[in-house]
Design a protein around this motif. Structure first.
Motif, short mmCIF file in Angstrom:
data_model
loop_
_atom_site.label_atom_id
_atom_site.label_comp_id
_atom_site.label_asym_id
_atom_site.label_seq_id
_atom_site.Cartn_x
_atom_site.Cartn_y
_atom_site.Cartn_z
N ALA A 135 -10.27 -5.83 13.10
CA ALA A 135 -9.92 -4.41 13.01
C ALA A 135 -9.44 -4.09 11.60
CB ALA A 135 -8.83 -4.08 14.03
N ARG A 136 -9.49 -2.83 11.27
CA ARG A 136 -9.02 -2.37 9.97
C ARG A 136 -7.60 -1.81 10.14
NH1 ARG A 136 -11.92 0.69 5.15
NH2 ARG A 136 -10.19 1.96 4.39
N TRP A 137 -6.71 -2.25 9.25
CA TRP A 137 -5.34 -1.77 9.21
C TRP A 137 -5.13 -1.10 7.86
CZ3 TRP A 137 -1.45 -3.29 12.98
CH2 TRP A 137 -1.96 -4.07 14.01
N ASN A 138 -4.77 0.19 7.87
CA ASN A 138 -4.61 0.96 6.63
C ASN A 138 -3.15 1.01 6.19
OD1 ASN A 138 -7.41 1.84 6.34
ND2 ASN A 138 -7.02 3.05 8.18
N VAL A 139 -2.93 0.88 4.90
CA VAL A 139 -1.58 0.97 4.35
C VAL A 139 -1.03 2.37 4.58
CG1 VAL A 139 -0.21 0.90 2.22
CG2 VAL A 139 -1.99 -0.80 2.61
N ASP A 140 0.21 2.43 5.04
CA ASP A 140 0.93 3.70 5.22
C ASP A 140 1.85 3.87 4.01
OD1 ASP A 140 2.47 5.85 5.89
OD2 ASP A 140 3.30 4.98 7.72
N PRO A 141 1.43 4.67 2.99
CA PRO A 141 2.24 4.79 1.78
C PRO A 141 3.60 5.46 1.99
CG PRO A 141 0.36 6.28 1.69
CD PRO A 141 0.20 5.45 2.92
N GLY A 168 10.37 -0.34 -11.68
CA GLY A 168 9.51 0.82 -11.50
C GLY A 168 8.73 0.70 -10.21
N ARG A 169 8.06 1.80 -9.87
CA ARG A 169 7.23 1.86 -8.66
C ARG A 169 5.94 2.59 -8.98
NH1 ARG A 169 10.91 3.72 -3.51
NH2 ARG A 169 12.33 1.95 -3.55
N PHE A 170 4.97 2.37 -8.11
CA PHE A 170 3.79 3.22 -8.10
C PHE A 170 3.89 4.09 -6.87
CE2 PHE A 170 2.49 -0.32 -10.73
CZ PHE A 170 1.92 0.35 -11.81
N MET A 171 3.59 5.37 -7.04
CA MET A 171 3.82 6.34 -5.98
C MET A 171 2.55 6.74 -5.23
SD MET A 171 7.01 6.35 -6.56
CE MET A 171 7.60 7.58 -5.41
N ASP A 172 1.37 6.45 -5.79
CA ASP A 172 0.12 6.92 -5.20
C ASP A 172 -0.86 5.76 -5.10
OD1 ASP A 172 -2.07 8.36 -4.31
OD2 ASP A 172 -2.08 9.79 -5.98
N TYR A 173 -1.17 5.34 -3.87
CA TYR A 173 -2.04 4.19 -3.67
C TYR A 173 -2.64 4.22 -2.27
CZ TYR A 173 2.49 2.76 -1.82
OH TYR A 173 3.68 2.73 -1.16
N THR A 174 -3.72 3.48 -2.12
CA THR A 174 -4.37 3.29 -0.82
C THR A 174 -4.71 1.81 -0.69
OG1 THR A 174 -6.56 3.73 -1.72
CG2 THR A 174 -5.37 5.60 -0.77
N GLY A 175 -4.89 1.36 0.53
CA GLY A 175 -5.28 -0.02 0.73
C GLY A 175 -5.56 -0.29 2.20
N PHE A 176 -6.23 -1.39 2.46
CA PHE A 176 -6.51 -1.77 3.84
C PHE A 176 -6.73 -3.27 3.93
CE2 PHE A 176 -10.73 -1.21 2.08
CZ PHE A 176 -11.46 -2.24 2.65
N ILE A 177 -6.61 -3.75 5.15
CA ILE A 177 -6.92 -5.14 5.47
C ILE A 177 -7.81 -5.13 6.71
CG2 ILE A 177 -4.78 -5.35 6.78
CD1 ILE A 177 -4.80 -8.33 6.17
N GLU A 178 -8.84 -5.95 6.68
CA GLU A 178 -9.64 -6.19 7.88
C GLU A 178 -9.27 -7.58 8.37
OE1 GLU A 178 -13.72 -5.72 6.77
OE2 GLU A 178 -13.59 -3.53 6.76
N MET A 179 -8.77 -7.66 9.61
CA MET A 179 -8.32 -8.94 10.11
C MET A 179 -8.53 -9.04 11.61
SD MET A 179 -4.22 -8.52 9.85
CE MET A 179 -3.44 -6.98 10.33
N ASP A 180 -8.59 -10.26 12.06
CA ASP A 180 -8.60 -10.58 13.48
C ASP A 180 -7.17 -10.93 13.84
OD1 ASP A 180 -8.65 -11.86 15.95
OD2 ASP A 180 -10.64 -12.73 15.59
#
Length: 193
Positions: A20-26, A45-57
């Motif tokens: 399944a795909r799990w999307n990062v919740d920023p 410092g931080r980054f404020m704007d990003y997206t990401g996901f993992i596909e895992m079993d």
């Protein structure tokens, strides 16, 4: 700097196996970095704007894919003048290189945690990095979403990515350290099928 190696972490076994795909919740995640400032302290410092996901079993605890993209211009050290400098060609050069990306190549269990190796691209330069982390658990939220939490950390040398700007202090030290420490606190939401 880099997101998301923490997402490589396995999830406990339960139910039947499926990738399944799990999307990062920023809104519930943090991508932080720390670097030495004038030898005597650290700047965070931080980054404020990003997206990401993992596909895992989740049942098998295996990972197929991890990818993340960070908007370099979203860097925030809580100091407007410094952030403007970080966006210019001395550092992230966000006009020419608007995105920082991470793509996992491999992940494995290491003691009580996990280690992920992947390619981090900053300023158009790609280098392999290793991040270590832990799986903090999974739960269902009040709205029916499956969520998982992870932590991770690692380090990179900023000069490897062409960020060589510095000034020498009267004491002989440098204004900015070369080693950048990365800290990740990531929450993901399982994509509904």
């Amino acid at each position: 700097m880099a997101l998301i190696t923490v997402l490589f972490l396995g999830i406990p076994l339960s139910g039947h196996a499926e990738t399944a795909r799990w999307n990062v919740d920023p809104e519930h995640s943090t991508i932080e970095f720390r670097v030495s400032h004038m030898v005597i302290s650290k700047t965070t410092g931080r980054f404020m704007d990003y997206t990401g996901f993992i596909e895992m079993d989740a049942d098998a605890g295996t990972v197929k894919t991890i990818e993340a993209t960070i908007k370099a211009a979203s860097v925030n050290t809580n100091h407007e003048k410094r952030d403007a400098h970080l966006r210019n060609p001395d550092f992230f050069d966000v006009e020419k290189h608007p995105a920082i990306t991470y793509r996992m190549k491999s992940a494995k269990k290491a003691g009580d945690g996990y280690t992920a190796v992947g390619d981090l691209t900053v300023r158009g330069v790609t280098k392999e990095i290793t991040l270590t982390g832990n799986f903090n658990g999974a739960t269902k939220d009040p709205w029916g979403n499956q969520r998982a939490g992870f932590t991770g950390e690692g380090k990179v040398n900023r000069k490897d990515y062409g960020m060589v700007w510095n000034k020498t202090l009267d004491s002989g030290g440098l204004v900015v350290g070369d080693e950048v420490f990365i800290k990740l606190d990531i929450e993901c939401i399982k994509e509904k099928s």
